[in-house]
Design an enzyme around this catalytic site. Structure first.
Site, PDB file in Angstrom:
ATOM      1  N   CYS A 399       0.826  -1.203   0.000  1.00 49.53           N
ATOM      2  CA  CYS A 399       0.000   0.000   0.000  1.00 49.53           C
ATOM      3  C   CYS A 399       0.860   1.252   0.000  1.00 49.53           C
ATOM      4  CB  CYS A 399      -0.886   0.001   1.239  1.00 49.53           C
ATOM      5  SG  CYS A 399       0.058  -0.174   2.772  1.00 49.53           S
ATOM      6  N   LYS A 402       1.453   3.541   3.454  1.00 45.51           N
ATOM      7  CA  LYS A 402       0.857   4.810   3.845  1.00 45.51           C
ATOM      8  C   LYS A 402       0.102   4.688   5.164  1.00 45.51           C
ATOM      9  CE  LYS A 402      -1.259   7.446   0.914  1.00 45.51           C
ATOM     10  NZ  LYS A 402      -0.428   8.650   1.049  1.00 45.51           N
ATOM     11  N   ASP A 431      -2.906  17.538  -3.892  1.00 42.90           N
ATOM     12  CA  ASP A 431      -1.646  16.826  -4.096  1.00 42.90           C
ATOM     13  C   ASP A 431      -0.493  17.789  -4.339  1.00 42.90           C
ATOM     14  OD1 ASP A 431      -2.945  14.440  -3.785  1.00 42.90           O
ATOM     15  OD2 ASP A 431      -3.276  14.141  -5.923  1.00 42.90           O
ATOM     16  N   ASP A 446      15.304  19.167   4.050  1.00 39.60           N
ATOM     17  CA  ASP A 446      16.171  18.459   4.996  1.00 39.60           C
ATOM     18  C   ASP A 446      15.356  17.375   5.685  1.00 39.60           C
ATOM     19  OD1 ASP A 446      18.992  18.807   5.579  1.00 39.60           O
ATOM     20  OD2 ASP A 446      18.550  20.954   5.753  1.00 39.60           O
ATOM     21  N   ASP A 469      18.385  26.510   6.806  1.00 30.01           N
ATOM     22  CA  ASP A 469      18.881  26.944   5.495  1.00 30.01           C
ATOM     23  C   ASP A 469      18.188  28.226   5.039  1.00 30.01           C
ATOM     24  OD1 ASP A 469      20.850  25.067   4.958  1.00 30.01           O
ATOM     25  OD2 ASP A 469      19.416  23.607   4.182  1.00 30.01           O
ATOM     26  N   GLY A 519       1.816  17.291   2.606  1.00 33.13           N
ATOM     27  CA  GLY A 519       2.936  16.393   2.789  1.00 33.13           C
ATOM     28  C   GLY A 519       2.545  14.965   2.524  1.00 33.13           C
ATOM     29  N   HIS A 520       3.340  14.065   3.029  1.00 26.50           N
ATOM     30  CA  HIS A 520       3.123  12.635   2.803  1.00 26.50           C
ATOM     31  C   HIS A 520       3.512  11.900   4.075  1.00 26.50           C
ATOM     32  CE1 HIS A 520       2.773   8.960   0.389  1.00 26.50           C
ATOM     33  NE2 HIS A 520       3.849   8.521   1.026  1.00 26.50           N
ATOM     34  N   SER A 521       2.721  10.913   4.455  1.00 30.35           N
ATOM     35  CA  SER A 521       3.016  10.120   5.644  1.00 30.35           C
ATOM     36  C   SER A 521       2.976   8.650   5.282  1.00 30.35           C
ATOM     37  CB  SER A 521       2.005  10.420   6.751  1.00 30.35           C
ATOM     38  OG  SER A 521       0.685  10.145   6.312  1.00 30.35           O
TER      39      SER A 521
END
Length: 731
Positions: A399, A402, A431, A446, A469, A519-521
């Site tokens: 999957c 996720k 997205d 980072d 940064d 974001g993405h998890s």
């Protein structure tokens, strides 16, 4: 440290009391698969109460009398959260913590001890130093014991029980050469109510020998900034006041709705469970076994520890629990300041130097359990049973690993309620997100592995690490996208972890109004998190480049060096927990102030110091035209970093950092160990700033005035040698 199976239940231990340290030791050896254990404590070290008088008297060091909770938890495979619990909702299974906010649990155990009763006497909370928490008492005592005017000081101790006697005699012994006026005020008509006449005689004789004035029948009704007012209408002056009266419970215990006794201590069954909430346990001074009430004493907490450990494990897997019946009599041993003690049991009292040696041996044997921690055997990799006795399916990647949509949306909705300006509504998340600004955009990314098993704190550190940064470039954070990998766990635990890590990051982003746009998890074997961040320049300003420094510039370093060595030692269980906490606190510090000062003082170049170490990032700043002279003794050093290096412990990136620039950095023969700090990789390190020489000292003062560590560490010159000559020279 034990390897962890995917977590399915959260056992949260609140407080590092005597029972809980024994629980940690037992859970390290064996625990049900899928049971994740977390300890919450406001301090990295917890005191052993039996040795506190000896610490104050000067017989023991701080390390000999305290258990390093950070090290113990790391060894046991337990999460350590440095925080203070302020409230509890047992119906929703939520704790409210001072720093991180809400924290959920499935099983809860409370062992926070007691505190002196301060609120019944007006002025006591404002003017007295309570004997607990011990960390506060120790800090105040250290300052007092080094005062220049001790001979003129009037030190008052209010109490009358065993604790106040031991403290008064301990400080009298420690300060005997200065001879301050020390007085012990007892509310009762005799000292040590409940003890035998023989024990009281031994205490009275020792008070006389050490010059402690003993005043019984002096119950304090009010405290002012310089006087004790008694119920008898008398008064006495003081310069320092230590409060050691009867035990009181933390107010949040009663406020939570847990059943409590008449003094506010939680009522527990003989299984150590709350009388109303079977998943809430209590031990030590904070709890009262209502069927077998006993005085508040550390010996009972020690005896409860093994039973508590067994019952927490049994409850997690639905097994029957043990009952604990506390002993009626116990051996009471009181330190008498000098290396003498009095022991009493069953009404018989004995005293002398030999009793102190006996007590000393017992206390040291207890502490040895937590000092020499044995290696732990690794568990097998075969099929495991979870906390409910069911077989577990191995996590798959089909999957994309996720985190489920309902978990993600639930977390974002909760966090939007806390940070409405920073978190978009879930129906507006897409997205890809636009960056709405008319200013030039700077981008950076980072990511970090989890240094410590504290998602909230790692969220804060990773956010600061990513924003550095942007700050070093002279820009203002605008927006961010997150990439989070959480350790495999049950959905309810994933939700808790995701909320913690994102809430930690948002607590940092809030300082600069940086929006989290998405974001993405996903799930994986360990915690990893990173941020892609966008920054914008103020109108009319330009990028503060990494290159642009000029010959004659001075170099300023903010933040101390050494995080690579500190955490290399931590991973081996060889770093003092206080130093780990100091390093984490430094990593949580923003570079925003340093960047603003750099701008204000016309810096010519700046960079953040991270994985390549100070030398590697300095080399990028120098380019092909400059050389740098670095004064090694000016480098800022994290506590514990040089100790680790001296023991031969370095980060795995240390040697590659050195090798990468070996031909361009001249390390003089016999250089001190501090020179190794140039190659130590940093996490969320400070800024390296180049600026005109005549502004460097003033810039440092401006930074320090805003609580930013800073030092001028060197200067820049024109490079006039061959290309392969050293361009970083150490002195």
């Amino acid at each position: 440290m034990l390897p962890r199976e995917p977590a399915k239940q959260d056992l949260v231990l609140v407080g590092g009391g005597h029972s809980h340290v024994l629980v940690l030791k037992q859970l390290a050896m064996s625990r049900p698969s899928g049971l994740r254990v977390t300890l919450i404590s406001p301090a990295a070290f917890t005191p052993y109460s039996g040795m506190l008088p000896g610490l104050l008297a000067g017989h023991y060091s701080f390390e000999e009398t305290h258990i390093d909770l950070v090290r113990l938890c790391h060894w046991a495979g337990v999460r350590f959260l440095a925080d203070t619990v302020e409230a509890l909702d047992p119906d929703s299974r939520q704790l409210q913590c001072q720093a991180r906010g809400q924290l959920g649990y499935d099983i809860l155990s409370i062992d926070i001890g007691s505190q002196p009763e301060l609120d019944s006497v007006p002025g006591a909370r404002e003017f007295a130093v309570p004997v607990k928490p011990v960390a506060e008492l120790w800090n105040r005592w250290e300052a007092l014991s080094q005062s220049d005017d001790l001979a003129e000081r009037r030190i008052a101790v209010v109490g009358g029980g065993a604790g106040s006697v031991e403290i008064a005699l301990a400080i009298a012994h420690r300060l005997r050469a200065k001879k301050p006026a020390i007085t012990l005020y007892c509310g009762g008509q005799e000292v040590l109510t409940g003890y035998s006449r023989g024990a009281r005689r031994a205490v009275e004789a020792q008070c006389a020998a050490l010059g402690v004035a003993l005043h019984c029948g002096h119950r304090v009704r009010e405290v002012t900034d310089s006087q004790l007012l008694f119920e008898s209408a008398d008064a006495a002056g003081y310069d320092s006041l230590i409060w050691c009266t009867g035990a009181a419970a933390a107010p949040w215990i009663k406020a939570s709705g847990l059943p409590v006794d008449e003094r506010g201590f939680m009522q527990v069954e003989d299984t150590l469970q709350s009388t109303s909430y079977e998943n809430v346990f209590g031990a030590g001074d904070v709890a009262t076994q209502y069927r077998h009430p006993r005085p508040k004493a550390g010996v009972y907490a020690v005896r409860q520890g093994p039973v508590l450990a067994d019952n927490l494990q049994a409850f997690s897997v639905g097994q029957s629990l043990r009952e604990h019946t506390p002993q009626r009599e116990f051996l009471s041993m009181l330190a008498l300041g000098s290396k003498r003690a009095v022991a009493q049991r069953n009404g018989v009292a004995l005293s002398g130097a030999w009793v102190w040696r006996w007590k000393n041996r017992i206390d040291r044997e207890f502490m040895e359990r937590f000092r020499d921690l044995p290696p732990l055997a690794m568990s097998g990799s075969g099929s495991e049973k979870d906390v409910n006795g069911q077989s577990q399916q191995a996590p798959c990647g089909g999957c994309g690993a996720k985190v489920s949509g309902d978990v993600l949306h639930g977390v974002l909705e909760d966090l939007r309620g806390l940070y409405p300006r920073l978190v978009l509504p879930t129906d507006r998340l897409d997205d890809a997100s636009p960056v709405n600004t008319t200013q030039p955009i700077l981008q950076s990314v980072d990511a970090l592995r989890g240094l410590v098993d504290d998602p909230w704190r790692m969220g804060r550190i990773a956010a600061q690490h990513a924003l550095s940064d942007i700050y070093a470039s002279g820009a203002q954070p605008h927006s961010a996208q997150a990439l989070v990998t959480l350790p495999f766990a049950a959905p309810s635990l994933l939700r808790r972890d995701l909320q913690s890590v994102v809430q930690g990051a948002l607590s940092v982003f809030e300082e600069s109004a940086c929006k989290l746009q998405g974001g993405h998890s996903m799930q994986g074997p360990e915690l990893q998190l990173g941020f892609a961040v966008n920054g914008v320049l103020a109108p009319g300003s330009s990028v503060l480049a990494k290159r642009g420094a000029q010959a004659g510039n001075k170099l300023i370093l903010t933040k101390a060096l050494g995080s690579g060595a500190v955490f290399a030692a931590y991973m081996q269980g060889r770093m003092d927990g206080r130093y780990v906490e100091a390093a984490l606190t430094g990593m949580e510090q923003s570079n925003a102030v340093a960047a603003a000062v750099a701008r204000d003082f016309q810096a010519t170049a700046a960079t953040d110091v991270t994985g390549f170490g100070l030398a590697g990032h300095l080399l990028e700043m120098l380019g092909d035209v400059l050389a740098a002279d670095i004064e090694i003794d000016k480098l800022l050093v994290m506590p514990g970093a040089l100790d680790a290096m001296e023991a031969g412990i370095f980060s795995t990136l240390h040697e590659p950092n050195r090798a990468a620039i070996a031909d361009r950095c001249m390390n003089p023969p016999g250089a001190p160990l501090q020179a190794e700090l140039l190659f130590d990789p940093q996490t969320s390190g400070g800024l390296l700033i180049a600026l005109p020489a005549d502004r460097a000292d003033a810039a440092c003062e401006a930074l320090r005035a805003q609580q930013v560590d800073a030092a001028v560490i060197g200067s820049l010159q024109t490079l006039d040698t061959a290309r392969d000559a050293p361009v970083i020279r150490l002195s």
